[in-house]
Design an enzyme around this catalytic site. Structure first.
Site, PDB file in Angstrom:
ATOM      1  N   ASP A 264       0.870  -1.181   0.000  1.00  0.00           N
ATOM      2  CA  ASP A 264       0.000   0.000   0.000  1.00  0.00           C
ATOM      3  C   ASP A 264       0.905   1.227   0.000  1.00  0.00           C
ATOM      4  O   ASP A 264       1.002   1.959   0.988  1.00  0.00           O
ATOM      5  CB  ASP A 264      -0.930  -0.007   1.207  1.00  0.00           C
ATOM      6  CG  ASP A 264      -1.904   1.185   1.184  1.00  0.00           C
ATOM      7  OD1 ASP A 264      -2.046   1.813   0.119  1.00  0.00           O
ATOM      8  OD2 ASP A 264      -2.504   1.491   2.222  1.00  0.00           O
ATOM      9  N   ILE A 265       1.561   1.439  -1.127  1.00  0.00           N
ATOM     10  CA  ILE A 265       2.571   2.485  -1.239  1.00  0.00           C
ATOM     11  C   ILE A 265       1.912   3.767  -1.739  1.00  0.00           C
ATOM     12  O   ILE A 265       1.419   3.823  -2.864  1.00  0.00           O
ATOM     13  CB  ILE A 265       3.719   2.040  -2.178  1.00  0.00           C
ATOM     14  CG1 ILE A 265       4.272   0.672  -1.717  1.00  0.00           C
ATOM     15  CG2 ILE A 265       4.801   3.103  -2.219  1.00  0.00           C
ATOM     16  CD1 ILE A 265       4.730   0.628  -0.262  1.00  0.00           C
ATOM     17  N   GLU A 266       1.910   4.789  -0.888  1.00  0.00           N
ATOM     18  CA  GLU A 266       1.229   6.038  -1.213  1.00  0.00           C
ATOM     19  C   GLU A 266       2.139   7.243  -1.030  1.00  0.00           C
ATOM     20  O   GLU A 266       1.667   8.376  -0.870  1.00  0.00           O
ATOM     21  CB  GLU A 266      -0.025   6.185  -0.341  1.00  0.00           C
ATOM     22  CG  GLU A 266      -0.994   5.018  -0.474  1.00  0.00           C
ATOM     23  CD  GLU A 266      -2.280   5.211   0.308  1.00  0.00           C
ATOM     24  OE1 GLU A 266      -2.710   6.371   0.475  1.00  0.00           O
ATOM     25  OE2 GLU A 266      -2.863   4.205   0.750  1.00  0.00           O
ATOM     26  N   GLY A 267       3.432   7.016  -1.041  1.00  0.00           N
ATOM     27  CA  GLY A 267       4.360   8.124  -0.875  1.00  0.00           C
ATOM     28  C   GLY A 267       5.790   7.647  -0.966  1.00  0.00           C
ATOM     29  O   GLY A 267       6.060   6.494  -1.304  1.00  0.00           O
TER      30      GLY A 267
END
Length: 298
Positions: free
Chosen positions: A151-154
């Site tokens: 869940d890579i959001e940055g």
């Protein structure tokens, strides 16, 4: 009644039964658990019978030389080995056939990968501390998780493909390592778009919320167009519709039960890559009863 009429009646009943079956539940529900201490235990979540995947949120600190640190909000304190008690819950879920995964990243965290070697180091850490390897300091105790969720959001969009390759290679050790991901619905995903092209991901639960250009509003066109692009262009086993479990669970993108079951699911379930629905999160689902309401339709 004539034989012809009888045959026609049976035919009609068969057609109606098939139509009913086509709207019945053929998919799975994935739930994120871990970011609210008031959502109940992991074992309680799995005992509902509503979920096929339980995703532990999150490991928000890792990479670039940092000491990895899990964060399960109010559930336990990892600094005092307090999360090792979750081992029995994890095993309880797995005994019910539920896959339990650890999610990397999240909307807030300190994570990035500095190089392919850094990706390899993180993969080794994850294998030894959460998967089938061995470590004297396993944060969740001896339970062996089924896989890793991205869940890579940055941070950065670099080297996530390397991490996926290194993690998937551990499947050769005998026990399959599931890889899943939660990209945003605008295509391609800004962070892990390249990693998703590797074809190494089993399930991709696309976040169709907090993304007005591709989420459901009063009509389905934007969501349907995005869904078709994801299913056509991403070589994953299954694609899931990621949704908030209540209006409070996200800034936008909630779909009420009637709209989901009568408009949205019929439009996307025809895809051979349709896998089901992902929900954020167990806390909100426990409040709303959303998964119970949609389970038979998914």
């Amino acid at each position: 009644m004539s034989k012809l009429a009888t045959s026609l009646s049976l035919f009609t009943l068969t057609v109606l039964a098939l139509a009913s079956c086509s709207n019945a539940g053929t998919g799975s529900i994935a739930i994120y658990w871990g970011q609210n201490g008031n959502e109940g235990t992991l074992a309680e979540a799995c005992a509902t019978g509503n979920y096929e995947f339980a995703i532990l949120a999150f490991l928000p600190t890792f990479g670039n030389g940092q000491t990895p640190m899990i964060n399960l909000a109010g559930h336990c304190d990892p600094y005092t080995d307090g999360c090792t008690k979750l081992s029995s819950d994890i095993k309880s879920c797995q005994a019910k056939g539920i896959k339990v995964l650890l999610s990397l990243g999240g909307g807030a965290g300190s994570y990035s990968l500095a190089s392919p070697q850094d990706a390899r180091n993180v993969a080794t850490y994850l294998w030894n501390n959460f998967l089938g390897g061995h470590s004297p300091s396993r944060p969740l105790g001896p339970a062996v998780l089924d896989g890793i969720d991205f869940d890579i959001e940055g941070g950065s969009n670099l080297y996530w493909d390397d991490l996926a390759r290194y993690l998937k290679a551990y499947s050769n050790k005998g026990r399959k390592v599931y890889l899943t991901a939660a990209p945003q619905c605008p295509f391609p995903d800004a962070w892990i778009g390249n990693a998703l092209k590797t074809g190494l991901f089993d399930n991709v639960w696309v976040q169709f919320y907090n993304n007005p250009p591709c989420q459901y509003s009063s009509e389905i066109t934007n969501l349907e167009d995005a869904w078709k692009q994801w299913t056509a262009d991403i070589p994953a086993n299954k694609i899931f519709l990621g949704l908030p479990a209540s209006p409070e669970a996200a800034g936008s993108g909630f779909i009420d039960v009637d709209d989901l079951t009568s408009n949205v699911l019929p439009a996307i379930k025809g895809s051979s890559k349709y896998g089901g629905v992902m929900l954020w999160s167990r806390y909100y689902d426990d409040q709303s009863g959303y998964s119970s309401s949609i389970k038979s339709h998914v």
